[in-house]
Design a protein around this motif. Sequence first.
Motif, PDB file in Angstrom:
ATOM      1  N   LYS A  53       0.806  -1.245  -0.088  1.00 15.15           N
ATOM      2  CA  LYS A  53      -0.009   0.050  -0.015  1.00 15.15           C
ATOM      3  C   LYS A  53       1.041   1.250   0.001  1.00 15.15           C
ATOM      4  N   LEU A  54       0.318   2.447  -0.398  1.00 15.29           N
ATOM      5  CA  LEU A  54       1.204   3.622  -0.599  1.00 15.29           C
ATOM      6  C   LEU A  54       2.478   3.311  -1.240  1.00 15.29           C
ATOM      7  N   VAL A  55       3.573   3.642  -0.583  1.00 18.95           N
ATOM      8  CA  VAL A  55       4.800   3.529  -1.090  1.00 18.95           C
ATOM      9  C   VAL A  55       5.058   1.934  -1.765  1.00 18.95           C
ATOM     10  N   SER A  56       4.465   0.940  -1.328  1.00 21.87           N
ATOM     11  CA  SER A  56       4.718  -0.359  -1.812  1.00 21.87           C
ATOM     12  C   SER A  56       3.398  -0.765  -2.825  1.00 21.87           C
ATOM     13  N   ASP A  57       2.405   0.172  -3.140  1.00 21.82           N
ATOM     14  CA  ASP A  57       1.234  -0.279  -3.907  1.00 21.82           C
ATOM     15  C   ASP A  57       1.731  -0.741  -5.079  1.00 21.82           C
ATOM     16  N   GLY A  58       0.998  -1.726  -5.684  1.00 22.51           N
ATOM     17  CA  GLY A  58       1.367  -2.163  -6.846  1.00 22.51           C
ATOM     18  C   GLY A  58       2.228  -3.488  -6.680  1.00 22.51           C
ATOM     19  N   TRP A  59       2.477  -3.760  -5.263  1.00 21.48           N
ATOM     20  CA  TRP A  59       3.300  -5.049  -5.375  1.00 21.48           C
ATOM     21  C   TRP A  59       2.600  -5.883  -4.291  1.00 21.48           C
ATOM     22  N   VAL A  60       2.832  -7.225  -4.252  1.00 22.03           N
ATOM     23  CA  VAL A  60       1.973  -8.009  -3.409  1.00 22.03           C
ATOM     24  C   VAL A  60       3.061  -9.158  -2.959  1.00 22.03           C
ATOM     25  N   PHE A  61       3.178  -9.588  -1.765  1.00 21.24           N
ATOM     26  CA  PHE A  61       4.058 -10.277  -0.917  1.00 21.24           C
ATOM     27  C   PHE A  61       3.444 -11.653  -0.414  1.00 21.24           C
ATOM     28  N   ILE A  62       4.197 -12.754  -0.929  1.00 18.86           N
ATOM     29  CA  ILE A  62       3.612 -13.993  -0.604  1.00 18.86           C
ATOM     30  C   ILE A  62       4.676 -14.843   0.038  1.00 18.86           C
ATOM     31  N   ASN A  63       4.459 -15.102   1.233  1.00 16.35           N
ATOM     32  CA  ASN A  63       5.384 -16.061   2.018  1.00 16.35           C
ATOM     33  C   ASN A  63       5.267 -17.622   1.407  1.00 16.35           C
ATOM     34  N   SER A  64       6.204 -18.340   1.676  1.00 13.81           N
ATOM     35  CA  SER A  64       6.180 -19.667   1.496  1.00 13.81           C
ATOM     36  C   SER A  64       6.954 -20.825   2.532  1.00 13.81           C
ATOM     37  N   PHE A  65       6.431 -21.901   2.463  1.00 18.93           N
ATOM     38  CA  PHE A  65       7.375 -22.734   3.354  1.00 18.93           C
ATOM     39  C   PHE A  65       7.493 -23.921   2.706  1.00 18.93           C
ATOM     40  N   ASP A  66       8.529 -24.700   2.761  1.00 15.11           N
ATOM     41  CA  ASP A  66       8.658 -26.058   2.202  1.00 15.11           C
ATOM     42  C   ASP A  66       9.381 -25.782   1.035  1.00 15.11           C
ATOM     43  N   THR A  67      10.592 -24.592   1.032  1.00 17.06           N
ATOM     44  CA  THR A  67      11.395 -24.401  -0.144  1.00 17.06           C
ATOM     45  C   THR A  67      12.239 -25.477  -0.352  1.00 17.06           C
ATOM     46  N   GLU A  68      12.181 -26.419   0.607  1.00 21.86           N
ATOM     47  CA  GLU A  68      12.998 -27.786   0.486  1.00 21.86           C
ATOM     48  C   GLU A  68      12.615 -28.789  -0.724  1.00 21.86           C
ATOM     49  N   ARG A  69      11.105 -28.524  -0.884  1.00 24.97           N
ATOM     50  CA  ARG A  69      10.517 -29.413  -1.887  1.00 24.97           C
ATOM     51  C   ARG A  69      10.205 -30.737  -1.441  1.00 24.97           C
ATOM     52  N   SER A  70      10.200 -30.902   0.050  1.00 23.43           N
ATOM     53  CA  SER A  70      10.132 -32.234   0.667  1.00 23.43           C
ATOM     54  C   SER A  70       8.530 -32.453   0.357  1.00 23.43           C
ATOM     55  N   HIS A  71       8.463 -33.744   0.139  1.00 21.08           N
ATOM     56  CA  HIS A  71       6.848 -34.019  -0.345  1.00 21.08           C
ATOM     57  C   HIS A  71       6.356 -35.429   0.428  1.00 21.08           C
ATOM     58  N   GLY A  72       7.033 -35.430   1.704  1.00 16.18           N
ATOM     59  CA  GLY A  72       6.242 -36.704   2.429  1.00 16.18           C
ATOM     60  C   GLY A  72       7.036 -38.053   1.817  1.00 16.18           C
ATOM     61  N   GLY A  73       6.387 -39.268   2.225  1.00 23.21           N
ATOM     62  CA  GLY A  73       6.752 -40.295   1.604  1.00 23.21           C
ATOM     63  C   GLY A  73       7.141 -41.317   2.710  1.00 23.21           C
ATOM     64  N   ASP A 130      17.488 -23.153   6.887  1.00 25.27           N
ATOM     65  CA  ASP A 130      16.931 -22.150   8.112  1.00 25.27           C
ATOM     66  C   ASP A 130      16.099 -20.874   7.460  1.00 25.27           C
ATOM     67  N   MET A 131      16.256 -20.924   6.048  1.00 25.01           N
ATOM     68  CA  MET A 131      15.388 -19.887   5.194  1.00 25.01           C
ATOM     69  C   MET A 131      14.444 -20.595   4.426  1.00 25.01           C
ATOM     70  N   ASP A 132      13.223 -19.832   4.114  1.00 25.96           N
ATOM     71  CA  ASP A 132      12.520 -20.014   3.246  1.00 25.96           C
ATOM     72  C   ASP A 132      12.253 -18.754   2.381  1.00 25.96           C
ATOM     73  N   TYR A 133      11.268 -18.635   1.376  1.00 27.30           N
ATOM     74  CA  TYR A 133      11.265 -17.362   0.691  1.00 27.30           C
ATOM     75  C   TYR A 133       9.909 -16.688   0.679  1.00 27.30           C
ATOM     76  N   MET A 134      10.080 -15.362   0.552  1.00 24.98           N
ATOM     77  CA  MET A 134       8.750 -14.414   0.482  1.00 24.98           C
ATOM     78  C   MET A 134       8.929 -14.332  -1.065  1.00 24.98           C
ATOM     79  N   HIS A 135       7.833 -14.479  -1.771  1.00 25.62           N
ATOM     80  CA  HIS A 135       7.614 -13.916  -3.274  1.00 25.62           C
ATOM     81  C   HIS A 135       7.254 -12.249  -3.120  1.00 25.62           C
ATOM     82  N   VAL A 136       8.011 -11.722  -3.908  1.00 25.04           N
ATOM     83  CA  VAL A 136       7.647 -10.246  -4.132  1.00 25.04           C
ATOM     84  C   VAL A 136       7.458 -10.146  -5.503  1.00 25.04           C
ATOM     85  N   ILE A 137       6.054  -9.747  -5.792  1.00 26.74           N
ATOM     86  CA  ILE A 137       5.715  -9.669  -7.058  1.00 26.74           C
ATOM     87  C   ILE A 137       5.181  -8.418  -7.544  1.00 26.74           C
TER      88      ILE A 137
END
Length: 653
Positions: free
Chosen positions: A254-274, A290-297
């Motif tokens: 919003k305001l200074v960051s208007d036009g952008w959206v921020f999306i968190n994520s977990f499992d950037t290890e791409r583990s998928h059970g089993g 230790d770190m995952d990624y926030m997506h900045v769009i």
Amino acid sequence: MAQEMWTHRVVRRVLGVSAVAVLAGCGGSGGDGAGASVQDLMRARNLSEADVVAALKTYTPTGRTDPFVMFASGGHSGQVIVIGVPSMRILKYIGVFTPEPWQGYGFDDQTKVLMASSSPGSKKLTWGDSHHPALSETNGDYDGQFLFINDKANARVAVISLEDFATTQIVHSPILGTDHGGAFVTPNTDYVIEGGQYPVPLDGSYAPISDFDDKYRGAVMFWKFDRTTGRLDPSRSFAMELPPYMQDLSDAGKLVSDGWVFINSFDTERSHGGVMDGEPPLESGASQNDMDYMHVIDWRKAAEVAAQAGNTQTVQGVRVIPLSTSIDEGLLYLVPEPKSPHGVDVTPDGQYLAVSGKLDTHETIYDWSKIKAAIDAKNFEGADPYGVPIIGFQTALHGQVEIGLGPLHTNWDDQGNGYTSIFIESKIAKWSLKDMKVLEKIPVHYNIGHLATPEGDTEHPKGQYVVALDKWSIDRFNNVGPLMPQNMQLIDVTTPQMQLLYDMPIGMGEPHYAQIISADKLNAAQMYTPVGENQVTHQPDPNAVTSEDQARVERHGRVVDVYMTAVRSHFRPDRVEVNRGDTVHFHITNLEQTPDATHGFGLGNYDVNLSLEAGKTANVTVVTDRAGVFPYYCTEFCSALHLEMMGYMLVKG
Ligand code: K7E
Ligand code: CUA
């Protein structure tokens, strides 16, 4: 007379002398000794002065309304709960993803179609997992016109009109499978954002789990909202393909960051059970890094890119910007964020992003200016396996607040403070954004998920309260068996120390998020005017009959149309004769123009209940598969002769 004097004395004591004294912190000793009565009550009910103060801050006498209204998700009840704040009185359940008989929701023809229109395949969905309500915004503040809410289980988004607090549209995102980062709106509600959660092949096909890295993908939907029609417009909506991480909560800049959206994520290890194949369970596999990624769009630029032919691929009817295009066009960036992030919340001024790591002890604050500067300077520390540029953690960081174990979500007040829920500690932390310091913590009961402050995720938070949305209640209420209610706790934040005012059980689904709006921004209609409006279309219903002399039965072969009126205290016609095997369409209009003069139309053994609010027309279709005599009757106690408000459907066999 004695009664009157007693009442007068008590009123004077409670609201006059003693109450004022208690509120002023004088200990409740009434100057004229009148305080004894209040103290008797306190003793009898075992109440402390703090309890009495809390009661006085929430008690709402008859006829008074609340200054705030909270819209809470109903969790797996698939509904929305409307609650007055601070009284915490439930005002309404709004049927959204689940049939709701009182409202006739999912029972009349139009709402049946509405609910089925979003069902994938031949299976008719009868529940949803509603998580995040989002009020429509104008210039970054709630405008009180619409409410959106997601269904995590089936990747759907619903639109609720606040003209009548009723659902008008449900859309389905076939590419997502599940959603979680939604519903969130851009500051002028141009788009309603729906981020996916668990990666799947976007085209809906089967792919072996061994193809996870190559064939499975995340995605985010941008639903274009058309304010004039009050509808999401699929033809002008688009999606972005994302890496196969588990995208989580999102927030729009919003305001200074208007036009952008921020999306968190977990499992950037791409583990998928089993686990049966000797793989780590997801809970540990997804927690290695230790770190995952926030997506900045850059959503505004993404909308421009999506609008140009050739930039998108159509996947299951959805225009999708491929990951490679997003990278080439500079639409998508990643920022590392601490362990298992959950909430991302933009500050009211749009300058900072507060991220909570479920397995971290910090609230991590990013500076939007630093992120933007890194993007502009192409200052990246590398790319993820899919080629998405990564901005350095330290490059983007504003600072960290030592907040406690298991922070989840943050809302804001009007004094520059954040309120963060801390799940593992079962506490709310109040912290200063300026000083990057925790000011105070208050225990909650128990296992808090989200919290909500009045207009606390807008550009102009109102302060005053925070509501804790607790997952567990354990010992707070009367024991009602193993399935225990959720607990909403109302907390006063105007006092030097936060004060718990009220515990409110929610015994129907799990509210995840809630938003609280100033009540004066809401302006719902008290009835449908002129008579004959359809609740779903908000247009005159083509089958409405607007006076009793138009009521009639029309037969066209095996199809019978019953044009019926309802008004205190009769239906017209009150007798409908048909043959077994006929298709009978009831079109019923409530002719009343008096607030709250609601009638119902219940037809037992045919699974019919309609709600006919004043002025509304509703339609329902019955195929008469059994001969017999079937009474229909009004299901709302509308008048002294309500029980007489009935008729017969006579089915000749
Ligand atoms: Cu329950 Cu926002 Cu779905 Cu956190 S979410 S708690
Ligand atoms: Cu109409 Cu009861």
